[in-house]
Design an enzyme around this catalytic site. Structure first.
Site, PDB file in Angstrom:
ATOM      1  N   LYS A 232      45.080  26.449  32.210  1.00  0.00           N
ATOM      2  CA  LYS A 232      44.255  25.439  31.767  1.00  0.00           C
ATOM      3  C   LYS A 232      42.911  25.547  32.472  1.00  0.00           C
ATOM      4  O   LYS A 232      41.749  25.184  32.140  1.00  0.00           O
ATOM      5  CB  LYS A 232      44.897  24.169  31.602  1.00  0.00           C
ATOM      6  CG  LYS A 232      43.978  23.033  31.153  1.00  0.00           C
ATOM      7  CD  LYS A 232      43.732  22.951  29.697  1.00  0.00           C
ATOM      8  CE  LYS A 232      42.917  22.109  29.082  1.00  0.00           C
ATOM      9  NZ  LYS A 232      42.526  22.521  27.868  1.00  0.00           N
TER      10      LYS A 232
ATOM     11  N   ASN B  28      47.796  27.365  46.061  1.00  0.00           N
ATOM     12  CA  ASN B  28      47.022  27.667  44.711  1.00  0.00           C
ATOM     13  C   ASN B  28      45.505  28.131  44.822  1.00  0.00           C
ATOM     14  O   ASN B  28      44.981  27.373  45.746  1.00  0.00           O
ATOM     15  CB  ASN B  28      46.795  26.147  43.868  1.00  0.00           C
ATOM     16  CG  ASN B  28      45.805  26.231  42.615  1.00  0.00           C
ATOM     17  OD1 ASN B  28      45.438  27.582  42.100  1.00  0.00           O
ATOM     18  ND2 ASN B  28      45.357  25.070  42.450  1.00  0.00           N
ATOM     19  N   GLY B  29      45.202  29.427  44.736  1.00  0.00           N
ATOM     20  CA  GLY B  29      43.941  30.108  45.025  1.00  0.00           C
ATOM     21  C   GLY B  29      44.130  31.729  45.389  1.00  0.00           C
ATOM     22  O   GLY B  29      44.995  32.199  45.085  1.00  0.00           O
TER      23      GLY B  29
ATOM     24  N   GLU C  90      33.510  29.423  18.620  1.00  0.00           N
ATOM     25  CA  GLU C  90      34.440  28.674  19.107  1.00  0.00           C
ATOM     26  C   GLU C  90      35.889  28.825  17.919  1.00  0.00           C
ATOM     27  O   GLU C  90      37.063  28.857  18.534  1.00  0.00           O
ATOM     28  CB  GLU C  90      34.060  27.207  19.048  1.00  0.00           C
ATOM     29  CG  GLU C  90      35.117  26.140  19.250  1.00  0.00           C
ATOM     30  CD  GLU C  90      35.671  26.352  20.567  1.00  0.00           C
ATOM     31  OE1 GLU C  90      35.479  27.094  21.410  1.00  0.00           O
ATOM     32  OE2 GLU C  90      36.923  25.479  20.966  1.00  0.00           O
TER      33      GLU C  90
ATOM     34  N   GLU D 136      42.981  33.086  21.041  1.00  0.00           N
ATOM     35  CA  GLU D 136      43.617  32.747  22.326  1.00  0.00           C
ATOM     36  C   GLU D 136      44.962  32.220  22.130  1.00  0.00           C
ATOM     37  O   GLU D 136      45.736  32.389  22.972  1.00  0.00           O
ATOM     38  CB  GLU D 136      42.862  31.722  23.177  1.00  0.00           C
ATOM     39  CG  GLU D 136      42.792  30.368  22.585  1.00  0.00           C
ATOM     40  CD  GLU D 136      41.847  29.470  23.504  1.00  0.00           C
ATOM     41  OE1 GLU D 136      41.969  29.722  24.757  1.00  0.00           O
ATOM     42  OE2 GLU D 136      41.344  28.659  23.130  1.00  0.00           O
TER      43      GLU D 136
ATOM     44  N   HIS E  62      24.497  43.765  10.536  1.00  0.00           N
ATOM     45  CA  HIS E  62      24.028  44.763  11.591  1.00  0.00           C
ATOM     46  C   HIS E  62      25.214  45.266  12.196  1.00  0.00           C
ATOM     47  O   HIS E  62      25.067  45.631  13.365  1.00  0.00           O
ATOM     48  CB  HIS E  62      22.989  43.931  12.543  1.00  0.00           C
ATOM     49  CG  HIS E  62      21.758  43.223  11.884  1.00  0.00           C
ATOM     50  ND1 HIS E  62      20.744  44.183  11.737  1.00  0.00           N
ATOM     51  CD2 HIS E  62      21.609  42.013  11.543  1.00  0.00           C
ATOM     52  CE1 HIS E  62      19.929  43.361  11.174  1.00  0.00           C
ATOM     53  NE2 HIS E  62      20.180  42.312  11.025  1.00  0.00           N
TER      54      HIS E  62
ATOM     55  N   ARG F 250      48.821  24.745  34.187  1.00  0.00           N
ATOM     56  CA  ARG F 250      47.908  25.431  35.306  1.00  0.00           C
ATOM     57  C   ARG F 250      48.490  26.946  35.351  1.00  0.00           C
ATOM     58  O   ARG F 250      47.661  27.695  35.953  1.00  0.00           O
ATOM     59  CB  ARG F 250      47.904  24.662  36.381  1.00  0.00           C
ATOM     60  CG  ARG F 250      47.588  23.219  36.525  1.00  0.00           C
ATOM     61  CD  ARG F 250      47.627  22.563  37.932  1.00  0.00           C
ATOM     62  NE  ARG F 250      46.700  23.086  38.847  1.00  0.00           N
ATOM     63  CZ  ARG F 250      45.446  22.924  38.934  1.00  0.00           C
ATOM     64  NH1 ARG F 250      45.011  22.079  38.129  1.00  0.00           N
ATOM     65  NH2 ARG F 250      44.614  23.515  39.686  1.00  0.00           N
TER      66      ARG F 250
ATOM     67  N   LYS G  20      39.597  30.257  19.348  1.00  0.00           N
ATOM     68  CA  LYS G  20      40.763  29.229  19.204  1.00  0.00           C
ATOM     69  C   LYS G  20      41.744  30.150  18.630  1.00  0.00           C
ATOM     70  O   LYS G  20      42.929  30.146  18.886  1.00  0.00           O
ATOM     71  CB  LYS G  20      40.418  28.355  18.327  1.00  0.00           C
ATOM     72  CG  LYS G  20      39.853  27.044  18.763  1.00  0.00           C
ATOM     73  CD  LYS G  20      40.641  26.111  19.870  1.00  0.00           C
ATOM     74  CE  LYS G  20      40.439  26.645  21.375  1.00  0.00           C
ATOM     75  NZ  LYS G  20      39.229  26.145  21.974  1.00  0.00           N
TER      76      LYS G  20
ATOM     77  N   CYS H 209      47.442  27.668  38.850  1.00  0.00           N
ATOM     78  CA  CYS H 209      48.688  27.475  39.621  1.00  0.00           C
ATOM     79  C   CYS H 209      48.789  25.792  39.923  1.00  0.00           C
ATOM     80  O   CYS H 209      47.879  25.347  39.931  1.00  0.00           O
ATOM     81  CB  CYS H 209      48.859  27.983  40.970  1.00  0.00           C
ATOM     82  SG  CYS H 209      49.012  29.754  41.150  1.00  0.00           S
TER      83      CYS H 209
ATOM     84  N   TRP I  36      50.488  31.018  38.113  1.00  0.00           N
ATOM     85  CA  TRP I  36      49.580  31.938  37.678  1.00  0.00           C
ATOM     86  C   TRP I  36      49.142  33.246  38.535  1.00  0.00           C
ATOM     87  O   TRP I  36      48.183  32.935  39.280  1.00  0.00           O
ATOM     88  CB  TRP I  36      48.160  31.416  37.127  1.00  0.00           C
ATOM     89  CG  TRP I  36      47.538  32.097  36.128  1.00  0.00           C
ATOM     90  CD1 TRP I  36      47.731  32.044  34.685  1.00  0.00           C
ATOM     91  CD2 TRP I  36      46.472  32.662  36.196  1.00  0.00           C
ATOM     92  NE1 TRP I  36      46.929  32.873  34.174  1.00  0.00           N
ATOM     93  CE2 TRP I  36      45.812  33.513  34.895  1.00  0.00           C
ATOM     94  CE3 TRP I  36      45.791  33.363  37.323  1.00  0.00           C
ATOM     95  CZ2 TRP I  36      44.937  34.313  34.812  1.00  0.00           C
ATOM     96  CZ3 TRP I  36      44.468  34.050  37.262  1.00  0.00           C
ATOM     97  CH2 TRP I  36      44.096  34.695  36.084  1.00  0.00           C
TER      98      TRP I  36
HETATM   99  C1  F6R Z   1      39.448  27.675  25.534  1.00  0.00           C
HETATM  100  C2  F6R Z   1      39.415  27.212  26.871  1.00  0.00           C
HETATM  101  C3  F6R Z   1      38.683  27.919  27.807  1.00  0.00           C
HETATM  102  C4  F6R Z   1      37.852  26.627  28.791  1.00  0.00           C
HETATM  103  C5  F6R Z   1      37.181  27.540  29.927  1.00  0.00           C
HETATM  104  C6  F6R Z   1      36.346  26.484  30.740  1.00  0.00           C
HETATM  105  O1  F6R Z   1      40.199  27.029  24.639  1.00  0.00           O
HETATM  106  O2  F6R Z   1      39.944  26.096  27.068  1.00  0.00           O
HETATM  107  O3  F6R Z   1      37.762  28.791  27.371  1.00  0.00           O
HETATM  108  O4  F6R Z   1      36.945  26.124  28.053  1.00  0.00           O
HETATM  109  O5  F6R Z   1      38.216  28.048  30.684  1.00  0.00           O
HETATM  110  O6  F6R Z   1      36.914  25.384  31.347  1.00  0.00           O
HETATM  111  P1  F6R Z   1      36.604  24.148  31.727  1.00  0.00           P
HETATM  112  O7  F6R Z   1      35.817  23.513  30.702  1.00  0.00           O
HETATM  113  O8  F6R Z   1      37.650  23.347  32.404  1.00  0.00           O
HETATM  114  O9  F6R Z   1      35.445  24.469  32.716  1.00  0.00           O
END
Ligand code: F6R
Length: 616
Positions: free
Chosen positions: A611, A100-101, A489, A496, A512, A27, A493, A2, A74
């Protein structure tokens, strides 16, 4: 998650709050709302959907007012709809809040308030909190600041809140526990800004105060900010910091999406990460936070890395780096698991917490737990002044600049850069890397930005591959050694941002189980760089080919063997094996990006994500 934005001053609040909310959409973006106060009139507009929807609704309405609070949500409690959107009013209609929370004990409080006659329109914990504040205010006949403080002492959970009383439109109360809040201060205290980060107000002021945990600020027009500790009521001197952020950094700069911009920023971001640390001409690595605690690092029996998501993948790369180059044993933990499993931490362990945002709730909790067990905690964060940066004993910033696209890109490569510098430095000091090996690594690292720059030229080539596989329902990513985390990774990507199901595996593990999935419709992305188990990976490619799988191979420039077998090859420049993740990641980011764009997905704001994950 949020985003919160507030304004109090002599300008119209609406445009400031709305554009601020748009900057904070990373956010959360499932609903949005704004409340505006103009003399004796208060207007509230809320809507399910993005800030743009809210803007359309408010456009033809009365948006006058020099005091405003906005929110982009969010959802945690209550589905995303108009009613559950913030701001929320108290029963009297006097007090208004954005939050927010999560208030964990909201149900108990709600029952108590209901018994006293309070009613609730929404399903949110936030509406409960504003009514609790009202109840406390009426019961104690106190000012709003005091009421907020007292109410918060009864709350379990996490919050960043901003509250005002429509009867006193010259004051905003803000408070935080577990979620960030920044206050921008205008000249002579004639105006104030409140936001989840400083981006909504950078064009108005460079003076900002970041609230610390369990602090409450009383913001009153024409007065200095007063900050109190919520629990013990003591005053805290506001620490006014000068913002280094500029507008250009948070705009798209000609790119279609923030993600694409941030992918292209990587050469500079990596350079900024090692600037002043990697002294190539002298052949040394200078890192104040490591140098100042060098005995601890050199005597460490073990490094435990805690992180989530992409940052966890960077931690996995670091496991290879520290073990390979410095011969320090490493364990990499999901912060969310670590914090709940009573982990064994010894006093000679070093805990490294990795987080782009510096606000991830699980990583923050893991740090607190490790500290309570006496561990020395080192943070690798991007956001300066973030909660994790402040909670750790020391650390190193990645200096990647703001990352706004929800999918992490430059955060990942810059985290690896910082961790590689640390591993090289410790490896050399421990005598595991000779001076000449150390020197050669340093020289190679100094070439990485230009190699990434070169690599970015393959964008069109990757677009063509993306067009072929954009409709694939599944995708497998394989890598070994240093590039196993890159496979994870790459898969993250893709899933998501394009919503294609994707899995990353260590290449040899394919036999396996995952090999059963392979048929002519299954694209398999294989990282097959020249160094590091090359022949083994080539055998894995053969195995896939004999089952008609489609191979997209990431190879070292000049490779001829894989070219013969794979359906597509993407070449990366030659480098040290330890640095290959900094290069192999780039085509995988671009592939996901193009596939997502072709599928019409919202690349910068994928569904259900946010984010910074400030809830458990
Ligand atoms: C994936 C992504 C998330 C963050 C995760 C941790 O692209 O962005 O998986 O890596 O939420 O976030 P931080 O690095 O801010 O602790």
């Amino acid at each position: 998650m949020c985003g919160i934005v507030g304004y109090l001053g002599n300008r119209e609040a609406y445009p400031i709050v709305i554009s601020g909310l748009q900057r904070l959409e990373y956010r959360g973006y499932d609903s949005a709302g704004i409340v505006l106060n103009n003399d004796n009139e208060t207007n509230l507009y809320k809507a399910k959907g993005k800030v743009a929807t809210l803007k359309k609704i408010a456009e033809n309405k009365n948006t006058k007012g020099k005091l405003g609070l906005g929110h982009t949500r969010w959802a945690t409690h209550g589905i995303p709809n108009d009613i559950n959107s913030h701001p929320h009013f108290s029963n009297s209609g006097n007090l208004v809040i954005v939050h927010n929370g999560i208030i964990e004990n909201y149900n108990t409080i709600k029952k108590e308030l209901s018994a006293r006659g309070y009613t609730f329109n929404s399903d949110t914990d936030t509406e409960v909190l504003i009514n609790l504040i009202e109840e406390v205010k009426l019961k104690n006949n106190c000012k709003l600041g005091k009421a907020v403080q007292l109410a918060l002492t009864n709350v379990v959970g996490a919050y960043a809140i901003a509250v005002f009383d429509i009867q006193k439109p010259d004051e905003i109360i803000v408070a935080r526990l577990g979620s960030p809040i920044a206050i921008g201060i205008g000249e002579d205290n004639k105006e104030f800004f409140v936001a989840s980060d400083a981006s909504p107000f950078i064009e108005y002021t460079k003076d900002a105060v970041y609230l610390d945990e369990e602090e409450l600020a009383i913001i009153k027009l024409g007065k200095n900010i007063r900050i109190r500790k919520i629990q013990d009521d003591s005053f805290v001197e506001p620490n006014i910091q000068e913002l280094k952020l500029n507008l250009e950094q948070i705009e798209k700069g000609g790119f279609d999406h923030f993600m694409l911009k941030e992918i292209h920023e990587q050469p500079n971001a990596i350079l900024d990460t090692y600037r002043g640390r990697l002294l190539a001409d002298k052949g040394i690595i200078k890192m104040g936070s490591v140098d100042n605690h060098i005995a601890k690092f050199l005597n460490a029996k073990r490094i435990v890395i805690v992180a989530c998501g992409t940052s966890w993948h960077a931690g996995l790369v670091a496991e290879y780096l520290f073990e390979d180059l410095a011969r320090i044993p490493v364990e990499v933990e999901y912060a969310s698991e670590f914090r709940y499993r009573n982990p064994i931490i010894n006093k000679d362990d070093i805990v490294i917490a990795i987080s782009q945002s510096g606000e991830t709730a699980d990583t923050l909790a893991a740090i607190k737990l490790a500290k309570s067990k006496g561990a020395f905690v080192f943070g690798v964060c991007n956001v300066v002044g973030s909660s994790i940066a402040r909670e750790t004993d020391t650390g190193a910033y990645t200096h990647a600049g703001p990352e706004i696209g929800v999918a992490s890109t430059k955060a990942f490569t810059t985290q690896i850069t910082v961790l590689a510098l640390m591993a090289l430095k410790l490896g050399n000091l421990k005598g595991e890397l000779s001076n000449s090996e150390h020197y050669n690594f340093i020289q190679e690292m100094s070439l990485i930005p230009s190699k990434v720059e070169d690599l970015l030229k393959i964008n069109t080539e990757i677009e063509k591959i993306a067009a072929i596989y954009k409709d694939a329902p599944n995708c497998l990513y394989l890598g070994r050694g240093y590039n196993f985390p890159v496979a994870l990774e790459g898969a993250l990507k893709l899933k998501e941002i394009s919503y294609i199901h994707a899995e990353g595996y260590p290449a040899a593990e394919m036999k396996h189980g995952p090999i059963a999935l392979i048929d002519e419709s299954m694209p398999v992305v294989v990282i097959a760089t020249k160094k590091g188990h090359y022949e083994k990976v080539v055998s894995n490619i053969q195995e896939i080919k004999s089952r008609n799988g489609k191979i997209i191979a990431i190879v070292t420039k000049g490779d001829t063997v894989v070219k013969e077998i794979a359906d597509h090859v993407i070449e990366i420049p030659e480098t040290e094996e330890a640095f290959t993740p900094l290069l192999t990641t780039i085509p995988l980011q671009l592939l996901s990006y193009h596939i997502a764009v072709m599928r019409g997905c919202n690349v910068d704001q994928p569904r259900n994500l946010a984010k910074s994950v400030t809830v458990e």
